[in-house]
Every structure is written in C-alpha cells, then in structure tokens.
Design a protein around this motif. Structure first.
Motif, short mmCIF file in Angstrom:
data_model
loop_
_atom_site.label_atom_id
_atom_site.label_comp_id
_atom_site.label_asym_id
_atom_site.label_seq_id
_atom_site.Cartn_x
_atom_site.Cartn_y
_atom_site.Cartn_z
N HIS A 77 0.83 -1.20 0.00
CA HIS A 77 0.00 0.00 0.00
C HIS A 77 0.87 1.26 0.00
CE1 HIS A 77 -3.76 -2.10 0.31
NE2 HIS A 77 -3.39 -2.71 1.44
N GLN A 80 2.15 1.77 -3.47
CA GLN A 80 1.08 2.28 -4.32
C GLN A 80 0.80 3.74 -4.03
OE1 GLN A 80 -2.06 -0.47 -3.42
NE2 GLN A 80 -1.43 -1.95 -5.00
N LEU A 81 0.82 4.11 -2.76
CA LEU A 81 0.60 5.50 -2.39
C LEU A 81 1.72 6.39 -2.91
CD1 LEU A 81 -1.17 7.49 -0.79
CD2 LEU A 81 0.23 6.98 1.21
N GLN A 82 2.94 5.91 -2.84
CA GLN A 82 4.07 6.67 -3.39
C GLN A 82 3.89 6.90 -4.88
OE1 GLN A 82 7.60 4.44 -2.30
NE2 GLN A 82 8.33 6.15 -1.04
N GLN A 83 3.48 5.85 -5.59
CA GLN A 83 3.27 5.98 -7.03
C GLN A 83 2.15 6.97 -7.32
OE1 GLN A 83 2.59 1.91 -8.19
NE2 GLN A 83 4.73 1.61 -8.80
N ALA A 84 1.06 6.92 -6.55
CA ALA A 84 -0.05 7.84 -6.76
C ALA A 84 0.37 9.26 -6.49
CB ALA A 84 -1.23 7.45 -5.87
N LEU A 85 1.12 9.49 -5.41
CA LEU A 85 1.59 10.84 -5.09
C LEU A 85 2.57 11.34 -6.15
CD1 LEU A 85 2.01 10.67 -1.22
CD2 LEU A 85 0.23 11.87 -2.52
N LEU A 87 2.52 10.48 -9.29
CA LEU A 87 1.70 10.80 -10.45
C LEU A 87 0.98 12.12 -10.25
CD1 LEU A 87 0.58 9.93 -13.19
CD2 LEU A 87 -1.24 8.73 -11.97
N LEU A 88 0.44 12.36 -9.06
CA LEU A 88 -0.21 13.65 -8.78
C LEU A 88 0.79 14.80 -8.88
CD1 LEU A 88 -2.59 12.79 -5.82
CD2 LEU A 88 -3.23 13.36 -8.16
#
Length: 107
Positions: A77, A80-85, A87-88
């Motif tokens: 998780h 995944q959160l690192q990747q989402a941040l 990307l943002l």
C-alpha cells in the motif's frame, strides 16, 4: 590419682570438642535446610514457567507471522501511495507548466 585426673580431663576435653562439632553440624544442617527450601522453590517456579513456554513461543510465533503479513501488505500500500503521489506531483507540474498533452499547447 594423677592418671585418673588426666583421664577425666581428657574425657571432658573430648566431650567439649564433640559438643562443639555437634553444634557446628547443627548450623550446617540449618543452612542446608534453608538452601534446600530456596532451591526447591526456585525449581518449582522454573518448572511452572517452562511448562507454559512451548505454548507461549507458538503464540508469539503466530503473532510474528501475522505482523509480517501485515507489514508486507502495508509495504504494498505504501508503494502504491508513493506511485499515486508521484503521479499527482507530475500532473500538477504539467498543469502549472501549461502543457496539456491532449489539447495542444495553451500558451
């Protein structure tokens, strides 16, 4: 009479020495008795602690396995959160730069 007195004195000295040895043996017996009680109590406590040790070890082993699984899930998780941040952050940088890939350049 001198021989009789010498024998009586020797017997008295021997009796006093035997009483002293008996008294010392009684003291040793008391120390050994106390030591026996302490060691027996200690042995019982160790036995009681060790009797439950296998169950406690198994329980802790199961907890550790559960924590490892939870940690692995949290690591996924977190990734995944690192990747989402990331990307943002990338989208924000593109938005601020004014570059819009699907509508041409708006500048």
């Amino acid at each position: 009479m001198d021989v009789v007195n010498a024998v009586i004195i020797c017997n008295c000295l021997i009796a006093i020495a035997c009483c002293w040895v008996a008294w010392k043996l009684w003291q040793v017996k008391q120390v050994l008795s106390l030591t026996t009680r302490v060691v027996t109590r200690w042995e019982r406590q160790v036995f009681e602690a060790m009797a439950t040790a296998p169950a406690n070890v198994l329980s802790l082993h199961n907890q550790v396995q559960q924590w490892q699984l939870t940690y692995q899930q949290l690591a996924i998780h977190y990734h995944q959160l690192q990747q989402a941040l990331a990307l943002l952050g990338l989208l924000r940088a593109w938005w601020r730069s004014g570059w819009y890939p699907f509508q041409g350049n708006r500048r």
